[in-house]
Enzyme design. Structure first.
Site, PDB file in Angstrom:
ATOM      1  CE  LYS A   1       0.551  -3.187   3.378  1.00 13.10           C
ATOM      2  NZ  LYS A   1      -0.080  -2.199   4.313  1.00 13.10           N
TER       3      LYS A   1
ATOM      4  CB  SER B   1      -3.555   6.023   3.702  1.00 12.27           C
ATOM      5  OG  SER B   1      -3.099   6.544   4.931  1.00 12.27           O
TER       6      SER B   1
ATOM      7  CG  ASN C   1      -0.122   8.546   8.135  1.00 12.49           C
ATOM      8  OD1 ASN C   1      -0.740   7.621   7.615  1.00 12.49           O
ATOM      9  ND2 ASN C   1       1.142   8.447   8.512  1.00 12.49           N
TER      10      ASN C   1
ATOM     11  CB  THR D   1       2.914  -6.789   9.984  1.00 16.26           C
ATOM     12  OG1 THR D   1       2.924  -6.567   8.583  1.00 16.26           O
ATOM     13  CG2 THR D   1       2.438  -8.197  10.255  1.00 16.26           C
TER      14      THR D   1
ATOM     15  CD  GLU E   1       2.213   5.261   6.494  1.00 13.67           C
ATOM     16  OE1 GLU E   1       1.862   5.788   7.543  1.00 13.67           O
ATOM     17  OE2 GLU E   1       1.432   4.743   5.675  1.00 13.67           O
TER      18      GLU E   1
ATOM     19  CB  THR F   1      -0.953   0.013   1.218  1.00 12.61           C
ATOM     20  OG1 THR F   1      -0.197  -0.140   2.412  1.00 12.61           O
ATOM     21  CG2 THR F   1      -1.976  -1.086   1.102  1.00 12.61           C
TER      22      THR F   1
END
Lengths: 383, 383
Positions: free
Chosen positions: A168, A383, A378, A179, A259, A146
């Protein structure tokens, strides 16, 4: 290599059109046997996505033949229609593979609260099935990304058998599990109860101790499928260690790709009266936004470590706490220790040791710094 | 007006040189009587600053004559020397006011882990005492600022008696208590046990429900001093409500001045089975970094509200949760509700209602958005 490193597995990853940008978004992993044993660990968030509810249910049999995963939508908080969509996805996989829907786990990742575009997803299942290959592991790993900037895979090969996997995850990373989606495969010949034991032991000290931003997902799923194709039944300890190694490696890859992060922070709690105390203290430190900002600014602000420790119920005396940052004991006996100017913070990895001086138990939690890039990623879009 | 709005109080605020930039950094508040009753509430962080340890001790008598407060250094995690410094500060105040050190509370705020420059602080006490005035409340409020952009004061006047106060706090704001330093004064004639009861009741639903960044300070202190100078003894309910009003007002001022914030977020949890459930859920939402980023981006991302609720132990069923953002029920029965495009997020105040559909209890928690400015303010230098 990924999920097809072990013998007895095929995989595929394609662009089904679920993502509007046309990137790969659908992965299929199939166990070609001869065995079909499987185990899974799921988010402890009480708000669970439809695919989590489905996969928990089908795993009760201890067997799985296929896993279908999509990015581009989490199918969480989507009500009865969301669950029907997950069911229809499993049925479609079952139809094209000529198996039962109860042998198919489903995993989804992406924005919460949106229904999946089934008119894209169901044809995508057919397209993915047509591309199944013993070399499809990497494509599958790419299709589940993603906000990940890289795809994550890991493999451990022992005498005649292999454990491999893909993961992922880049945000909403916090314990229980840490996760979003992980699929592990092995060609070892082991029953589902052994897989379950090894998987739970591994995730407890790997994914469960990765805490990028304290936010727990609705979709976290870790699956382990065993084909038995190697015809080898390894010793439990050896197998469990291989699973742990792959989980640990994938967990590290998640942290490195978190991120907006500019620092990977290893928080090692030592001298704890119990492992639970060590984990509680480690998590409290990992979730302290002020400390995470300080680390981003390369500021060895140990006062923020102590103030985080002070919010826990762990056994310790405030005037016996010690803290080292990158090898310099900047806090000794709850007060000022070595000169903080000695701390070199230039590198990506930061190592914090918090010594509770209350016992001999330890735990290590991994987190990241808090950055303007995290805020941007974010806040700029859903998202 | 601040701490000198009530009769029987003098205050001063000066620049003693504790802060390197020369800004005001030392405040003194003196109760001139005739009564000296006092109560206090302190941080629940187990790592407590030296002045907190001192003030908790002296308050056991139920009486205080003076409070000395400094910014420019928290005197936390400073070991025995730090405690000696706090003691010496109280002794100095006692000397210049010709009272006992046991009548003097001390409060400090600033960077953790640094000893205070006593060669500046002790002469500063003399200078502040020389400037004590019945009009000194505002100067005192200014002298306790750290990263605050404005000073915070509040006053409620009733029939013949008054409650006033000052507060500082802009970061490290989280329950138990939610602010760094607060001094409240009243000229009501009430004993310390009544002050204590009113103060605890007020902080429980005001400062304790302000959670800007989830980080709990080592120095949080809220003091209430009563001079009796009005010669009025109000009814308990009336007095308690006045104290609560001042605390609520100061708490709101803290939120509005939170570091780097661009949004004030009111999280109202309704339909809870218990008040504790409502508070737990409100705090979980308030501490969700992903949600705080989304609000910063004016994105009504209700999925992040649900994923935060799901991490709690509160009584609820996932498929019965409802969430409104700025009056639009974007989530109904755990799934998609009204069109999220209807949500107007342009204004500073954001109102989130989380309905647990499990009872009739409620609680409101205030927080802020997470911004690049917050990261900058807390990474660019030690604070």
């Amino acid at each position: 290599m990924s999920v097809t490193a072990a013998k007895g597995f095929q995989a595929a990853g394609i662009a089904a059109g679920i993502k509007e940008n046309g990137n790969p978004d659908l992965a299929l992993v199939v166990n070609t046997g001869p065995r079909r044993a499987a185990a899974g660990v799921f988010t402890s968030n009480r708000v669970k996505a439809a695919p989590v509810l489905w996969s928990e249910q089908v795993l009760k049999s201890g067997e799985l033949t296929a896993v279908v995963l999509n990015s581009g939508g989490a199918n969480a908080c989507t009500g009865p229609k969301g669950f029907q969509d997950t069911h229809a996805t499993a049925e479609k996989v079952a139809e094209v593979l000529e198996i039962g829907a109860g042998e198919v786990a489903v995993a989804s990742t992406g924005l919460i609260g949106l229904l999946l575009p089934m008119d894209k997803l169901l044809p995508g299942v057919e397209a993915a099935a047509a591309q199944l290959s013993e070399h499809g592991g990497e494509k599958a790993a790419i299709a589940i990304k993603t906000t990940d900037t890289v795809h994550k895979t890991s493999v451990v090969t022992q005498d005649g058998w292999t454990v491999g996997g893909m993961a992922k995850g880049a945000g909403m990373l916090a314990p229980g599990l840490a996760t979003m989606l992980v699929v592990l495969t092995t060609d070892a010949d082991l029953p589902s109860d052994v897989l379950d034991q090894a998987l739970r032991a591994a995730t407890r000290t790997t994914f469960d101790r990765v805490d990028s931003d304290g936010c727990m997902s609705t979709n976290d799923t870790v699956l382990l499928l065993a084909s038995g194709a190697s015809e080898v039944t390894p010793e439990y300890a050896e197998f469990a260690e291989a699973v742990r190694t792959v989980c640990d490696d994938l967990g590290q890859q998640l942290i490195r790709d978190a991120e907006g992060a500019s620092k990977d922070i290893k928080i090692e709690v030592v001298g704890a009266a119990s492992e639970d105390d060590a984990v509680e203290v480690g998590r409290s430190i990992a979730r302290n936004n002020l400390l995470k900002c300080a680390i981003h600014g390369e500021d060895p602000n140990w006062g923020r470590v102590l103030s985080a420790i002070g919010t826990t119920k762990a056994a310790f005396e405030p005037d016996q706490l010690n803290v080292a940052i990158n090898g310099v004991w900047v806090c000794k006996n709850g007060g000022v220790g070595e000169d903080r100017d000695k701390v070199d913070m230039r590198y990506r990895e930061v190592h914090i040791v918090a010594d509770l001086a209350a016992g001999s138990e330890t735990a290590t939690i991994w987190t990241n710094d808090l950055t303007a890039d995290y805020v941007h990623e974010n806040s700029a879009y859903s998202s």
